[in-house]
Scaffold this motif. Sequence first.
Motif, PDB file in Angstrom:
ATOM      1  N   GLU A 169      10.851 -26.606 -26.458  1.00 11.89           N
ATOM      2  CA  GLU A 169      11.503 -25.718 -27.416  1.00 11.89           C
ATOM      3  C   GLU A 169      10.801 -24.374 -27.367  1.00 11.89           C
ATOM      4  O   GLU A 169       9.733 -24.253 -26.761  1.00 11.89           O
ATOM      5  CB  GLU A 169      11.423 -26.308 -28.838  1.00 11.89           C
ATOM      6  CG  GLU A 169      12.088 -27.667 -28.986  1.00 11.89           C
ATOM      7  CD  GLU A 169      11.881 -28.253 -30.379  1.00 11.89           C
ATOM      8  OE1 GLU A 169      11.145 -27.629 -31.184  1.00 11.89           O
ATOM      9  OE2 GLU A 169      12.432 -29.332 -30.653  1.00 11.89           O
ATOM     10  N   GLU A 170      11.386 -23.379 -27.997  1.00 16.89           N
ATOM     11  CA  GLU A 170      10.733 -22.073 -28.053  1.00 16.89           C
ATOM     12  C   GLU A 170       9.362 -22.218 -28.702  1.00 16.89           C
ATOM     13  O   GLU A 170       9.236 -22.658 -29.832  1.00 16.89           O
ATOM     14  CB  GLU A 170      11.578 -21.083 -28.866  1.00 16.89           C
ATOM     15  CG  GLU A 170      12.905 -20.697 -28.222  1.00 16.89           C
ATOM     16  CD  GLU A 170      12.737 -19.733 -27.056  1.00 16.89           C
ATOM     17  OE1 GLU A 170      11.610 -19.291 -26.790  1.00 16.89           O
ATOM     18  OE2 GLU A 170      13.755 -19.445 -26.405  1.00 16.89           O
ATOM     19  N   GLY A 171       8.326 -21.901 -27.907  1.00 18.17           N
ATOM     20  CA  GLY A 171       6.964 -21.923 -28.432  1.00 18.17           C
ATOM     21  C   GLY A 171       6.335 -23.295 -28.556  1.00 18.17           C
ATOM     22  O   GLY A 171       5.232 -23.415 -29.094  1.00 18.17           O
ATOM     23  N   LYS A 172       7.000 -24.344 -28.024  1.00 16.91           N
ATOM     24  CA  LYS A 172       6.441 -25.687 -28.227  1.00 16.91           C
ATOM     25  C   LYS A 172       6.848 -26.637 -27.106  1.00 16.91           C
ATOM     26  O   LYS A 172       7.962 -26.614 -26.616  1.00 16.91           O
ATOM     27  CB  LYS A 172       6.914 -26.240 -29.567  1.00 16.91           C
ATOM     28  CG  LYS A 172       6.332 -27.602 -29.919  1.00 16.91           C
ATOM     29  CD  LYS A 172       6.620 -27.986 -31.365  1.00 16.91           C
ATOM     30  CE  LYS A 172       8.086 -28.195 -31.634  1.00 16.91           C
ATOM     31  NZ  LYS A 172       8.317 -28.697 -33.018  1.00 16.91           N
ATOM     32  N   LEU A 173       5.883 -27.499 -26.703  1.00 17.39           N
ATOM     33  CA  LEU A 173       6.139 -28.578 -25.760  1.00 17.39           C
ATOM     34  C   LEU A 173       5.884 -29.900 -26.456  1.00 17.39           C
ATOM     35  O   LEU A 173       4.911 -30.046 -27.197  1.00 17.39           O
ATOM     36  CB  LEU A 173       5.216 -28.504 -24.530  1.00 17.39           C
ATOM     37  CG  LEU A 173       5.164 -27.244 -23.684  1.00 17.39           C
ATOM     38  CD1 LEU A 173       4.119 -26.290 -24.222  1.00 17.39           C
ATOM     39  CD2 LEU A 173       4.831 -27.591 -22.246  1.00 17.39           C
ATOM     40  N   ILE A 174       6.736 -30.874 -26.195  1.00 10.61           N
ATOM     41  CA  ILE A 174       6.573 -32.204 -26.781  1.00 10.61           C
ATOM     42  C   ILE A 174       6.453 -33.210 -25.641  1.00 10.61           C
ATOM     43  O   ILE A 174       7.348 -33.332 -24.806  1.00 10.61           O
ATOM     44  CB  ILE A 174       7.767 -32.575 -27.683  1.00 10.61           C
ATOM     45  CG1 ILE A 174       7.962 -31.508 -28.767  1.00 10.61           C
ATOM     46  CG2 ILE A 174       7.556 -33.949 -28.312  1.00 10.61           C
ATOM     47  CD1 ILE A 174       9.229 -31.675 -29.569  1.00 10.61           C
ATOM     48  N   LEU A 175       5.315 -33.916 -25.601  1.00 16.56           N
ATOM     49  CA  LEU A 175       5.094 -34.908 -24.557  1.00 16.56           C
ATOM     50  C   LEU A 175       5.811 -36.202 -24.907  1.00 16.56           C
ATOM     51  O   LEU A 175       6.181 -36.438 -26.056  1.00 16.56           O
ATOM     52  CB  LEU A 175       3.602 -35.181 -24.378  1.00 16.56           C
ATOM     53  CG  LEU A 175       2.849 -34.266 -23.392  1.00 16.56           C
ATOM     54  CD1 LEU A 175       2.923 -32.817 -23.819  1.00 16.56           C
ATOM     55  CD2 LEU A 175       1.413 -34.723 -23.224  1.00 16.56           C
ATOM     56  N   LYS A 176       5.995 -37.045 -23.911  1.00 16.49           N
ATOM     57  CA  LYS A 176       6.692 -38.307 -24.129  1.00 16.49           C
ATOM     58  C   LYS A 176       5.924 -39.246 -25.039  1.00 16.49           C
ATOM     59  O   LYS A 176       6.505 -40.154 -25.650  1.00 16.49           O
ATOM     60  CB  LYS A 176       6.987 -38.987 -22.792  1.00 16.49           C
ATOM     61  CG  LYS A 176       8.085 -38.294 -22.003  1.00 16.49           C
ATOM     62  CD  LYS A 176       8.508 -39.082 -20.782  1.00 16.49           C
ATOM     63  CE  LYS A 176       9.685 -38.405 -20.078  1.00 16.49           C
ATOM     64  NZ  LYS A 176      10.139 -39.145 -18.886  1.00 16.49           N
ATOM     65  N   ASP A 177       4.610 -39.039 -25.167  1.00 16.96           N
ATOM     66  CA  ASP A 177       3.828 -39.879 -26.075  1.00 16.96           C
ATOM     67  C   ASP A 177       3.812 -39.322 -27.501  1.00 16.96           C
ATOM     68  O   ASP A 177       3.123 -39.850 -28.375  1.00 16.96           O
ATOM     69  CB  ASP A 177       2.402 -40.056 -25.568  1.00 16.96           C
ATOM     70  CG  ASP A 177       1.623 -38.732 -25.493  1.00 16.96           C
ATOM     71  OD1 ASP A 177       2.150 -37.698 -25.950  1.00 16.96           O
ATOM     72  OD2 ASP A 177       0.488 -38.744 -24.978  1.00 16.96           O
ATOM     73  N   GLY A 178       4.564 -38.224 -27.703  1.00 18.25           N
ATOM     74  CA  GLY A 178       4.676 -37.655 -29.045  1.00 18.25           C
ATOM     75  C   GLY A 178       3.777 -36.477 -29.331  1.00 18.25           C
ATOM     76  O   GLY A 178       3.968 -35.782 -30.346  1.00 18.25           O
TER      77      GLY A 178
END
Length: 420
Positions: A227-236
């Motif tokens: 997302e804009e300004g953010k990464l989310i890993l598959k582990d949360g």
Amino acid sequence: MSTKISIIGAGLSGLAAAITLEKAGYKPVIFEATSEAGGRVKTDLFEGYQLDHGFQVLLDAYPKAQEYFKYDELQLQRILPGAILFNTGKSMIIGDPSRHMGFLFSTLFSGLASIKDVYLLWVLYRKLQKTRDEDIFKEEEISTLAYLRKRGFSNRIINVFFKPFFTGIFLENELKTSCRMFLFVFKMFGKGYATIPKGGMGELPLQLLKRLQHTTINYDSPIAKVEEGKLILKDGQEFTSDIILIATDVAGIFNKPQQKQLSWHSCETLYFETEQRKIKKRIIGLITDSNALVNNIFYPSSLGYESKGEKELLSVTVVREHSLSEDELVRKVSEELKGFCDIKELRYLKRFTICKALPSLTHLTHSWDEEHGRLGNTIYSAGDHQLYGSSNAALLSGEMASKAIIANLQKQKNRSKAVP
């Protein structure tokens, strides 16, 4: 600098981007889904043999490769500029006699090309050596097959040479690939050699890694969403970032309205151990039968590899789609090797199935641009799928995307200074 820049993917494109960003004073962070860098360019050590993930070569005339890699340290092993053609037990050798005189008489008397074909090849070679790379990508975009026919090449040389040879490069057997790719690759083959580093193709990303001094790499960190300004890993886990560069296929991690999903060409490479080499020279073998499952063969043990195993190593590339199990595939490939090439006494070692081997592109371009490479205010993308499928394009795309990031950050800095 304190700006947080995240790169998704530690393939050639992501590593080239990190190198460029470091030169400008940034300290990027790379998130890599697997346990090692390289993306599609990797080498395994198996029973003493170096097994590349698919039969791959580095064309040493690639301009970006010349900039990024130290060829002397890679100890590039040259493959001879030619091919041996197999069909039902019979074979013929053709090649470029201007760079390897041993190919002169075999090529002239092969009966493969007419005098007109030879003349057309020479004219095309001369034309491309005088044409800039960027101008090649301005050519009328038609299929490679249509281009060859338009130039007047005979059906014989198209079916017996161009199709099997470029099937192994394009990973599709109907030469639907844009003629721009054909012309660029043809030019690169004319200027240099197909090579493989002494330590295998995996040495390419390893050399790039050594150049990084201020980059952090998080391995085994697959991304679920951006997302804009953010990464989310598959582990949360979530990470904030001022800039995000997706140096891989964006499908599944970032969705943009009306964004076309990228399609890919796939292939399989099977490795076998043999007692002796059917092909004595450092040259590729092509199966010219249009119904064959096998496209090309090569003996990596013919090169000066660091780890060569005890016997001979044979790589076999399958491009054609099939529904065979692994055992059935090995049996079918073994039958074809015996029937077409008279290769017997094989011991199967390992198979690599590369589902995303090359991007399937309808429009090829020479340079990265923000219109297609910028996905949001703070999100960019890079990779050979942005230009054309090759290691040269991967390096170029990563570099150009990161330069755009640097330029935009500088603009923001200048604007902030201008505000009283």
